[in-house]
Write a protein that holds these residues in place. Structure first.
Motif, PDB file in Angstrom:
ATOM      1  N   GLY A   1     -59.324  14.391  -9.554  1.00  0.00           N
ATOM      2  CA  GLY A   1     -58.587  15.177  -8.522  1.00  0.00           C
ATOM      3  C   GLY A   1     -58.123  14.357  -7.339  1.00  0.00           C
ATOM      4  O   GLY A   1     -58.371  14.886  -6.228  1.00  0.00           O
ATOM      5  N   GLN A   2     -57.707  13.355  -7.364  1.00  0.00           N
ATOM      6  CA  GLN A   2     -57.330  12.331  -6.319  1.00  0.00           C
ATOM      7  C   GLN A   2     -56.341  12.929  -5.290  1.00  0.00           C
ATOM      8  O   GLN A   2     -56.466  12.821  -4.149  1.00  0.00           O
ATOM      9  N   TRP A   3     -55.387  13.524  -5.935  1.00  0.00           N
ATOM     10  CA  TRP A   3     -54.241  13.992  -5.236  1.00  0.00           C
ATOM     11  C   TRP A   3     -54.885  15.299  -4.020  1.00  0.00           C
ATOM     12  O   TRP A   3     -54.417  15.275  -3.047  1.00  0.00           O
ATOM     13  N   LEU A   4     -55.791  15.914  -4.881  1.00  0.00           N
ATOM     14  CA  LEU A   4     -56.420  16.928  -4.003  1.00  0.00           C
ATOM     15  C   LEU A   4     -57.191  16.292  -2.676  1.00  0.00           C
ATOM     16  O   LEU A   4     -57.245  16.780  -1.597  1.00  0.00           O
ATOM     17  N   TRP A   5     -57.983  15.429  -3.181  1.00  0.00           N
ATOM     18  CA  TRP A   5     -58.797  14.699  -1.940  1.00  0.00           C
ATOM     19  C   TRP A   5     -57.885  14.161  -0.886  1.00  0.00           C
ATOM     20  O   TRP A   5     -58.164  14.299   0.452  1.00  0.00           O
ATOM     21  N   ARG A   6     -56.579  13.433  -1.236  1.00  0.00           N
ATOM     22  CA  ARG A   6     -56.061  12.932  -0.471  1.00  0.00           C
ATOM     23  C   ARG A   6     -55.173  13.836   0.349  1.00  0.00           C
ATOM     24  O   ARG A   6     -55.037  13.522   1.628  1.00  0.00           O
ATOM     25  N   LEU A   7     -54.681  14.908  -0.148  1.00  0.00           N
ATOM     26  CA  LEU A   7     -54.173  16.068   0.513  1.00  0.00           C
ATOM     27  C   LEU A   7     -55.207  16.653   1.602  1.00  0.00           C
ATOM     28  O   LEU A   7     -54.789  16.903   2.678  1.00  0.00           O
TER      29      LEU A   7
END
Length: 315
Positions: free
Chosen positions: A123-129
Motif C-alpha cells: 500500500g505504498q500509495w497510502l503511505w505516500r499520501l
C-alpha cells in the motif's frame, strides 16, 4: 583564333555601392535580442523584490513611524540600538532554539519515512499520501487543530495522559514546554516535503550497486551504511539548508498558537519585528532588526555552501 583582349581595370564594371541599411528601431532590436521575453519578469522582480529591499534598507536608516511621524535620517543608530536590545537577543535565541529542535527530527524522520516506503511496504500509495497530506494543509488549519489538541483542560493529548494515570501538561502555557509543542506541530505539518525529496533521491540510486553488494554478501545494514546513505549526501545537504532557512523564518504557527507566549518563551525574531513595527509603530527600527536577521540567514547559507563544497573537494 585570336585571344580576347584582356579586360583592363578601367574597362571592368564597377560594383554598385550598397545602399546604407535603414536604422533599426530600438524597440525592434530589443525584441529581436530576447530582452522582451525577460521584461515582464524583470518588472515584477524589480517591483516586488528589489524595490521593497532597497526601500526597507532606507527605512532602517531613518526613524520612520507607522503613524506618520519621524522620517529623519539617523544613520546606523537603529542598528546600534538593536545590537544592545536584550529582547532582540532573546528572540534570536528562541529562533535558534526552535531551529535546532525542529531541523534534526525533520531531517531524520523524513529519511526514515522515505526508507520505509522505498523498502516496498504494501500500500505504498497510502503511505505516500499519509506522509505528504499534512504539508498541503494551510498553516491556520494546522495551528488551530494542534492548539485544540494541546489545550490544558480538555485537550485530546491531556485527556489521553489522564486516561493513563498521568498529570496533564501545560503544552502551550508552560515556558519550558511551549516551544517543543510548536516544534511537534511543525514536524507533523512539514516533514512530508522532506520525505518526498528523500524518496525521489532513493529512487535514483542505481540498482546495480545493491546487486553487487548482495553478491558480495552484504546485509541490509551494510547496504544502508555503505551505499544508501553515501548516495544521499547531496540530498541531505539540500534538505538541511532548506530546513534551516524555513525554521529560522518561523512565524505563522507561533503567532496563531501562542502569540509569542508564555512570557515571550516562544517569541521568534520575526514576531518581535512585527511587534516593533506594527504594534510599537517603529517601522525604521523594525527594518533594522530585519536586516540584521537577514545578514545572519545569509551567513548561515554561505557557511553551509562552503562546508558542502569543501566536503566535495575532499572526496
Amino acid at each position: 583564333m585570336a585571344a580576347a583582349p584582356p579586360v583592363t581595370a578601367a574597362a571592368a564594371p564597377r560594383p554598385r555601392s550598397a545602399a546604407p541599411p535603414a536604422a533599426v528601431p530600438l524597440w525592434q532590436r530589443v525584441r529581436d535580442s530576447g530582452w522582451a521575453f525577460l521584461l515582464p519578469f524583470l518588472l515584477v522582480y524589480g517591483a516586488f523584490l528589489l524595490w521593497p529591499l532597497l526601500y526597507g534598507l532606507w527605512l532602517s536608516l531613518t526613524d520612520t513611524s507607522l503613524v506618520g511621524g519621524g522620517g529623519d535620517l539617523v544613520g546606523l543608530a537603529n542598528y546600534a540600538e538593536a545590537l544592545t536590545d536584550p529582547m532582540v537577543w532573546h528572540t534570536l535565541g528562541n529562533t535558534v532554539y526552535f531551529t535546532l529542535i525542529s531541523t534534526v527530527p525533520l531531517v531524520l524522520l523524513a529519511l526514515v519515512m522515505a526508507l520505509l516506503v522505498h523498502s516496498g511496504l504494501p500500500g505504498q500509495w497510502l503511505w505516500r499520501l499519509s506522509f505528504f497530506a499534512p504539508f498541503l494543509l494551510p498553516v491556520a488549519t494546522v495551528a488551530l487543530v494542534w492548539q485544540w489538541l494541546f489545550q490544558g483542560d480538555f485537550g485530546f493529548v491531556n485527556q489521553m495522559l489522564a486516561g493513563l494515570g498521568s498529570e496533564g501538561v501545560g503544552w502551550l502555557s508552560d515556558p519550558a514546554v511551549a516551544m517543543w509543542s510548536i516544534a511537534i506541530t511543525t514536524v507533523w505539518w512539514t516533514v512530508g516535503f522532506n520525505f518526498l525529496l528523500y524518496l525521489a533521491a532513493l529512487q535514483s540510486v542505481p540498482d546495480h550497486l545493491y546487486e553487487a553488494a548482495a553478491i558480495d554478501g552484504a546485509g541490509a545494514w551494510s547496504r544502508l551504511w555503505s551505499i544508501t546513505l553515501p548516495q544521499l549526501r547531496g540530498t541531505t545537504g539540500i534538505v538541511v539548508v532548506l530546513q534551516l532557512l524555513a525554521s529560522m523564518k518561523v512565524f505563522d504557527q507561533i503567532y496563531i498558537m501562542t502569540n509569542g507566549g508564555p512570557d515571550d518563551a516562544t517569541t521568534p525574531v520575526l514576531l518581535h519585528v512585527y511587534d516593533v513595527g506594527f504594534t510599537g509603530y517603529r517601522i525604521g527600527y523594525g527594518a533594522a532588526i530585519s536586516f540584521l536577521f537577514l545578514a545572519i540567514v545569509v551567513a548561515v547559507s554561505l557557511a553551509q555552501l562552503w562546508f558542502t563544497a569543501r566536503r566535495r573537494a575532499q572526496r
